[in-house]
Motif scaffolding. Structure first.
Motif, PDB file in Angstrom:
ATOM      1  N   ASP A  38       0.672  -1.230  -0.193  1.00 53.42           N
ATOM      2  CA  ASP A  38       0.118  -0.025   0.009  1.00 53.42           C
ATOM      3  C   ASP A  38       0.703   1.358  -0.023  1.00 53.42           C
ATOM      4  N   SER A  39       2.126   1.277  -0.260  1.00 56.56           N
ATOM      5  CA  SER A  39       3.014   2.379  -0.222  1.00 56.56           C
ATOM      6  C   SER A  39       3.295   2.664  -1.475  1.00 56.56           C
ATOM      7  N   GLY A  40       3.193   3.952  -1.672  1.00 57.13           N
ATOM      8  CA  GLY A  40       4.054   4.626  -3.073  1.00 57.13           C
ATOM      9  C   GLY A  40       5.447   4.854  -2.929  1.00 57.13           C
ATOM     10  N   LEU A  41       5.961   4.563  -1.808  1.00 57.69           N
ATOM     11  CA  LEU A  41       7.356   4.493  -1.578  1.00 57.69           C
ATOM     12  C   LEU A  41       8.155   3.452  -2.240  1.00 57.69           C
ATOM     13  N   SER A  42       9.206   3.790  -2.976  1.00 59.76           N
ATOM     14  CA  SER A  42      10.178   2.650  -3.675  1.00 59.76           C
ATOM     15  C   SER A  42      11.660   2.832  -3.382  1.00 59.76           C
ATOM     16  N   MET A  43      12.302   1.714  -3.489  1.00 53.44           N
ATOM     17  CA  MET A  43      13.831   1.655  -3.522  1.00 53.44           C
ATOM     18  C   MET A  43      14.422   1.626  -4.998  1.00 53.44           C
ATOM     19  N   LEU A  44      15.102   2.214  -5.491  1.00 59.88           N
ATOM     20  CA  LEU A  44      15.849   2.001  -6.712  1.00 59.88           C
ATOM     21  C   LEU A  44      17.517   1.809  -6.672  1.00 59.88           C
ATOM     22  N   VAL A  45      17.945   1.114  -7.549  1.00 59.35           N
ATOM     23  CA  VAL A  45      19.304   0.784  -7.705  1.00 59.35           C
ATOM     24  C   VAL A  45      19.661   1.078  -8.965  1.00 59.35           C
ATOM     25  N   GLU A  46      20.649   1.975  -9.420  1.00 55.69           N
ATOM     26  CA  GLU A  46      20.926   2.194 -10.770  1.00 55.69           C
ATOM     27  C   GLU A  46      22.656   2.453 -10.668  1.00 55.69           C
ATOM     28  N   ALA A  47      23.006   2.217 -12.076  1.00 47.11           N
ATOM     29  CA  ALA A  47      24.353   2.409 -12.411  1.00 47.11           C
ATOM     30  C   ALA A  47      24.564   2.655 -14.043  1.00 47.11           C
ATOM     31  N   GLY A  48      25.784   3.649 -14.399  1.00 47.04           N
ATOM     32  CA  GLY A  48      25.770   3.670 -15.690  1.00 47.04           C
ATOM     33  C   GLY A  48      27.106   4.522 -15.824  1.00 47.04           C
ATOM     34  N   TYR A  49      27.104   5.732 -16.653  1.00 46.23           N
ATOM     35  CA  TYR A  49      28.445   6.423 -17.130  1.00 46.23           C
ATOM     36  C   TYR A  49      27.932   7.882 -17.327  1.00 46.23           C
TER      37      TYR A  49
END
Length: 198
Positions: free
Chosen positions: A155-166
């Motif tokens: 029920d939460s709009g909160l989320s975690m993210l993981v990202e990588a790039g250049y």
């Protein structure tokens, strides 16, 4: 050019309606490894994403980067013991970018996670500081990243993210001396939804 980018960033940040659908604010932290010093340091970002639809957002991003290292500059003798003087060098970076993100939003609805790709372009400033030399470098900057966003709770709009790039950032000083701050960036963070008015 710099003034136009800054004006666009602040106009987007402060004039966007808080009732936009599929919009969010992301707070991220992680590492960078720019080519010029060849050292690993802190990278952080604050991103405002405005939903065009559930698959596409446009927005603005800024942040702070910090790379620090120590160099032995000369040998000295202290009480008949060999030693070295140490110079500490710091590189501080401030990027300001316009960003666009393409999201596989249907996967979030079905499986609770969402892959995405994001790209950005803008301008950045780098301040080089050590006891012997101080200067400022600046120039066009771009970045491309891929990531995954994970929903935190049903029920939460909160989320975690993981990202990588250049990130590409060959910045120059007033004498056209270049410091290549291009290199890998990797971050984790939290995404806070901007809720629509009911």
């Amino acid at each position: 050019m710099k003034r136009i980018i800054l004006a666009a960033f602040f106009m987007l940040t402060f004039s966007v309606s808080v009732f936009a659908i599929n919009s969010n604010i992301n707070i991220k932290g992680g590492i960078q490894h720019p080519d010029a010093p060849g050292k690993t340091g802190l990278d952080s970002a604050l991103t405002l994403n405005i939903g065009v639809d559930k698959y596409l957002t446009i927005g603005a991003e800024s942040g702070f980067g910090w790379v620090r290292w120590k160099d032995e500059t000369s040998k000295v003798a202290v009480a008949k013991v060999a030693g070295a003087t140490i110079d500490e060098t710091n590189l501080y970076t401030l990027p300001v970018l316009g960003v666009m993100t393409i999201r596989l939003a249907d996967m979030m609805e079905q499986y609770g996670f969402m892959p995405y790709i994001t790209g950005g372009a803008g301008y950045s400033w780098t301040w080089y500081r050590n006891p012997a030399f101080k200067d400022r470098f600046e120039g066009f900057t771009w970045q491309a990243l891929g990531g995954v966003q994970f929903k935190l709770g049903e029920d939460s709009g909160l989320s975690m993210l993981v990202e990588a790039g250049y990130r590409g950032a060959p910045v120059q000083n007033s004498d056209n001396v270049e410091v290549d701050m291009s290199g890998f960036i990797g971050r984790i963070g939290l995404s806070f939804p901007i809720e629509s008015a009911e």
